[in-house]
Motif scaffolding. Structure first.
Motif, PDB file in Angstrom:
ATOM      1  N   UNK A 153       2.671   6.126   2.239  1.00  0.00           N
ATOM      2  CA  UNK A 153       2.033   4.956   1.624  1.00  0.00           C
ATOM      3  C   UNK A 153       3.056   4.039   1.752  1.00  0.00           C
ATOM      4  N   UNK A 154       4.467   4.547   1.247  1.00  0.00           N
ATOM      5  CA  UNK A 154       5.333   3.343   1.597  1.00  0.00           C
ATOM      6  C   UNK A 154       5.525   3.093   2.659  1.00  0.00           C
ATOM      7  N   UNK A 155       5.505   4.102   3.794  1.00  0.00           N
ATOM      8  CA  UNK A 155       6.014   3.490   5.234  1.00  0.00           C
ATOM      9  C   UNK A 155       4.687   2.641   5.573  1.00  0.00           C
ATOM     10  N   UNK A 156       3.640   2.863   5.149  1.00  0.00           N
ATOM     11  CA  UNK A 156       2.576   1.871   5.652  1.00  0.00           C
ATOM     12  C   UNK A 156       2.532   0.569   5.288  1.00  0.00           C
ATOM     13  N   UNK A 210       3.866   4.500  -6.663  1.00  0.00           N
ATOM     14  CA  UNK A 210       4.489   3.259  -7.416  1.00  0.00           C
ATOM     15  C   UNK A 210       5.470   2.391  -6.461  1.00  0.00           C
ATOM     16  N   UNK A 211       6.159   3.009  -5.631  1.00  0.00           N
ATOM     17  CA  UNK A 211       6.897   2.029  -4.780  1.00  0.00           C
ATOM     18  C   UNK A 211       6.166   1.626  -3.827  1.00  0.00           C
ATOM     19  N   UNK A 212       5.174   1.914  -3.070  1.00  0.00           N
ATOM     20  CA  UNK A 212       4.340   1.395  -2.277  1.00  0.00           C
ATOM     21  C   UNK A 212       3.492   0.134  -2.971  1.00  0.00           C
ATOM     22  N   UNK A 213       3.107   0.378  -4.275  1.00  0.00           N
ATOM     23  CA  UNK A 213       2.289  -0.663  -4.833  1.00  0.00           C
ATOM     24  C   UNK A 213       3.201  -1.724  -5.039  1.00  0.00           C
TER      25      UNK A 213
END
Ligand code: UDP
Length: 249
Positions: A153-156, A210-213
């Motif tokens: 998710x963070x990569x995206x 949370x980091x992706x958000x």
């Protein structure tokens, strides 16, 4: 064999010019419960192709949870960093499976890996990836961010920012957006048409980690959660139709 369409013109009906499609690894496993189910991969590739035909520039990130997740490995006694690298390698397998399915449909692609493996995939070089997009090649970003302790998710979200995507599309199986509670368990669950990133945090809704958000919110990158298993769903949303939830700042 269909003729590849290298540079389709942008359809004026398309709401976005460049997007990131994030799907979990589990979306590729069909009913098997594990691994890759090629007919499912081909079905998703057909959905991607319909959007590619609109002239939309497409980035993709596919998770690895159908093969290996670092957290589950470490819960069973593996060293966490090694387990995370295994998870990242799993995403490369999924990316190659998607590449094969898309190219079988005549859609040109590049698999771009955050961990160098030049015999298998291109290394990540931002300006080169942008050029691929301009040439209407679908860029499948593999191996996550290249760092342990992160998720795809963070990569995206990271790659979507770097590639100047206008939105992240998160394709889900069996659910058409974000609900206030799990719609599979609660008949009275209500779907949000729109919600802010702050509310996603405050209500602890399980959308992305949370980091992706935080990365999406702080860079004003909208997130669209939509049903991946509805035929024509991805293309429909690009043309302003269908059910989905939009998360923004
Ligand atoms: N992973 C990682 N760094 C990243 C992306 C992924 O270490 O930048 C590892 C992590 O172990 C994760 C696994 O790769 O569990 C598979 O990714 P993810 O869990 O995001 O896949 P999904 O749930 O989307 O299928």
């Amino acid at each position: 064999m269909p003729q590849p369409q290298e540079k389709p013109e942008l359809d004026p009906a398309a709401a976005y010019k460049r997007v990131m499609l994030k799907i979990s690894g589990e979306a590729l496993m069909g009913d098997q419960g594990f691994g890759l189910h090629p007919p499912t991969v081909q079905r998703i590739a057909r959905e991607v192709k319909t959007v590619h035909e609109m002239g939309v520039e497409i980035c993709m990130v596919i998770g690895g949870g159908n093969i290996f997740r670092g957290l589950s490995g470490s819960a069973q006694g593996m060293e966490r960093t090694t387990a995370d690298y295994m998870g990242m390698l799993a995403t490369v397998m999924n990316a190659l499976a998607m590449q094969s399915a898309l190219e079988g449909l005549g859609v040109f692609t590049r698999v771009i890996s955050a961990i160098r493996m030049d015999e298998v995939a291109e290394p990540y070089i931002r300006r080169r990836a942008v050029r691929h997009l301009e040439k209407k090649r679908v860029c499948i970003f593999a191996a996550g961010t290249g760092n342990p302790y992160f998720t795809t998710d963070t990569a995206a979200t990271l790659r979507a920012n770097e590639m100047a995507c206008e939105a992240i599309f998160m394709g889900k199986n069996g659910v058409d957006g974000i609900y206030d509670k799990d719609p599979k368990e609660h008949a009275d669950a209500v779907r949000y048409d729109e919600i802010s990133y702050d509310d996603v945090f405050a209500k602890r809704l399980k959308v992305m980690d949370a980091s992706a958000i935080a990365l999406a919110r702080d860079n004003n990158l909208p997130l669209i959660v939509f049903p991946l298993d509805e035929p024509g769903g991805f293309r429909g949303i690009l043309s302003g139709e269908g059910t989905y939830t939009k998360v923004q700042g």
